[in-house]
Motif scaffolding. Structure first.
Motif, mmCIF file in Angstrom:
data_model
loop_
_atom_site.group_PDB
_atom_site.id
_atom_site.type_symbol
_atom_site.label_atom_id
_atom_site.label_comp_id
_atom_site.label_asym_id
_atom_site.label_seq_id
_atom_site.Cartn_x
_atom_site.Cartn_y
_atom_site.Cartn_z
ATOM 1 N N THR A 1 43.420 55.229 41.453
ATOM 2 C CA THR A 1 42.990 54.003 42.144
ATOM 3 C C THR A 1 43.448 52.772 41.385
ATOM 4 O O THR A 1 43.945 51.807 41.970
ATOM 5 N N THR B 1 38.859 43.482 30.248
ATOM 6 C CA THR B 1 39.231 42.886 31.532
ATOM 7 C C THR B 1 38.796 41.424 31.616
ATOM 8 O O THR B 1 39.576 40.552 32.012
ATOM 9 N N THR C 1 46.001 38.540 36.254
ATOM 10 C CA THR C 1 45.461 38.713 37.607
ATOM 11 C C THR C 1 45.044 40.153 37.838
ATOM 12 O O THR C 1 45.561 41.086 37.207
ATOM 13 N N LEU C 2 44.103 40.320 38.766
ATOM 14 C CA LEU C 2 43.590 41.646 39.085
ATOM 15 C C LEU C 2 43.655 41.892 40.582
ATOM 16 O O LEU C 2 43.264 41.029 41.374
ATOM 17 N N ALA C 3 44.155 43.052 40.958
ATOM 18 C CA ALA C 3 44.016 43.502 42.336
ATOM 19 C C ALA C 3 42.639 44.125 42.473
ATOM 20 O O ALA C 3 42.037 44.556 41.475
ATOM 21 N N TRP C 4 42.121 44.213 43.678
ATOM 22 C CA TRP C 4 40.781 44.771 43.869
ATOM 23 C C TRP C 4 40.681 46.200 43.356
ATOM 24 O O TRP C 4 39.623 46.655 42.906
ATOM 25 N N SER C 5 41.806 46.923 43.399
ATOM 26 C CA SER C 5 41.787 48.331 42.998
ATOM 27 C C SER C 5 41.574 48.511 41.497
ATOM 28 O O SER C 5 41.110 49.574 41.068
ATOM 29 N N THR C 6 41.889 47.496 40.699
ATOM 30 C CA THR C 6 41.756 47.641 39.248
ATOM 31 C C THR C 6 40.302 47.759 38.805
ATOM 32 O O THR C 6 39.931 48.740 38.141
ATOM 33 N N PRO C 7 39.427 46.797 39.149
ATOM 34 C CA PRO C 7 38.029 46.964 38.732
ATOM 35 C C PRO C 7 37.333 48.138 39.417
ATOM 36 O O PRO C 7 36.509 48.823 38.805
ATOM 37 N N VAL C 8 37.665 48.372 40.704
ATOM 38 C CA VAL C 8 37.042 49.497 41.406
ATOM 39 C C VAL C 8 37.451 50.815 40.754
ATOM 40 O O VAL C 8 36.612 51.696 40.487
#
Length: 340
Positions: free
Chosen positions: A176, A296, A306-313
């Motif tokens: 993910t 992070t 920058t972060l895509a939503w998939s990184t923290p999830v």
């Protein structure tokens, strides 16, 4: 940050027990409960736990800043040099000596390579092309690698269904984070592979330490100091072969390396040893789950990553899987036993 009781970020360290935490960096026999009472500190352990989490979480940011002015091998060499200086000072203060015996030093040389020289260098090279946030999350996969290796390398550590489920969940989280459904679009494959390989190096080193140095009578500090010294010597040989002497010493990157070595490697190892001695490995190893969160936040707020939503999830899924791989089946049995 790697003792037999636990490591590091490049720290970890192995942490409490060589299969989980992992940013540690020293090899030492585990601490018995009877010994813990002799390692009390005037500063509450929760405060020290928070400080250790911050130090190791910020280590990935410091690596990134260091590589902006120096070659990766130079960053690693400086980190080990300043970390060794801190442990050398601690040895002098406590009037302890380095371990003796060619066999012990031989095992420590291997441990130094697997737990310090190799992963520290790999993370430094990885952060040339990937964000410090991704490096911090990759570091959190060490418990997953440890669980996978234990299936074949540690026959006494039999997997349970919960642990196997945690392993699968954790690697689903990795996919993910990497955006597998997009074909890993925009991902630097080399840098990511180096970071994952660095996280794999920790449990390999912990397994080696467990099998070769678990019965050592030398103190944790003595073994840790010798291990970091050997890692420093290894980098002292390698660094001149692949880098040139820098013509200038940029202040920011230089200070980052000093902080990375003295705080993130030397002081953090001493801090974690105190936590393991006072609270036990199970509590101390929980620091592993705070490191990617802090890495992070630091990368996004201070470096503008920058972060895509998939990184923290994906990171949350990785941590959940890692936590399941550390589940101890004996706890539930003990609760079920009637009290006499």
């Amino acid at each position: 940050m790697s003792r037999l009781t636990t490591p590091d970020p490049t720290t970890p360290a192995p942490p409490p027990d060589p299969s989980p935490t992992h940013t540690s960096t020293s090899a030492a026999p585990s601490i018995s409960a009877s010994t813990r009472g002799h390692h009390r500190s005037t500063l509450d352990w929760r405060v020290r736990f928070g400080v250790l989490s911050l130090i190791w979480g910020f280590s990935f940011l410091l690596i990134k800043v260091g590589t902006q002015g120096f070659e990766p091998f130079q960053v690693t060499f400086g980190r080990l040099l300043f970390g060794t200086a801190v442990l050398a000072a601690a040895l002098v203060v406590k009037r302890e000596r380095l371990p003796r015996g060619a066999r012990t030093w031989g095992h420590l040389a291997v441990a130094a390579f697997l737990l310090n020289a190799l992963p520290f260098s790999l993370f430094a090279y990885a952060e040339l092309t990937i964000p410090s946030t991704l490096a911090g999350i990759c570091n959190a996969t060490s418990p997953l690698w440890g669980m996978a290796l234990s299936l074949v390398a540690l026959s006494e550590d039999r997997p349970t269904r919960v642990r196997v489920a945690g392993l699968g969940l954790g690697f689903l989280g990795v996919l993910t984070v990497l955006g597998a459904w997009q074909g890993f679009h925009g991902l630097d494959a080399t840098g990511t592979a180096l970071a994952l390989l660095a996280s794999l190096s920790y449990p390999v080193g912990w397994i080696y330490v467990r099998r070769t140095l678990a019965g050592s009578t030398h103190s944790h500090l003595s073994l840790s100091g010798a291990q970091l010294l050997l890692a420093t010597l290894q980098l002292a040989v390698v660094t001149p072969l692949f880098t040139e002497i820098p013509d200038r010493l940029p202040v920011g990157p230089l200070l980052a390396i000093v902080a990375l070595g003295s705080l993130g490697t030397g002081f953090a190892m001493l801090l974690q040893y105190g936590l393991v001695a006072e609270t036990g490995p199970t509590t101390a190893q929980m620091v592993t789950y705070f490191i990617p969160v802090i890495a992070t936040v630091a990368g996004v707020t201070l470096l503008g990553e920058t972060l895509a939503w998939s990184t923290p999830v994906g990171a949350v899924v990785v941590l959940a899987g890692a936590a399941l791989t550390q589940a101890t089946p004996g706890r539930r049995r003990r609760r079920a036993e009637p009290q006499s």
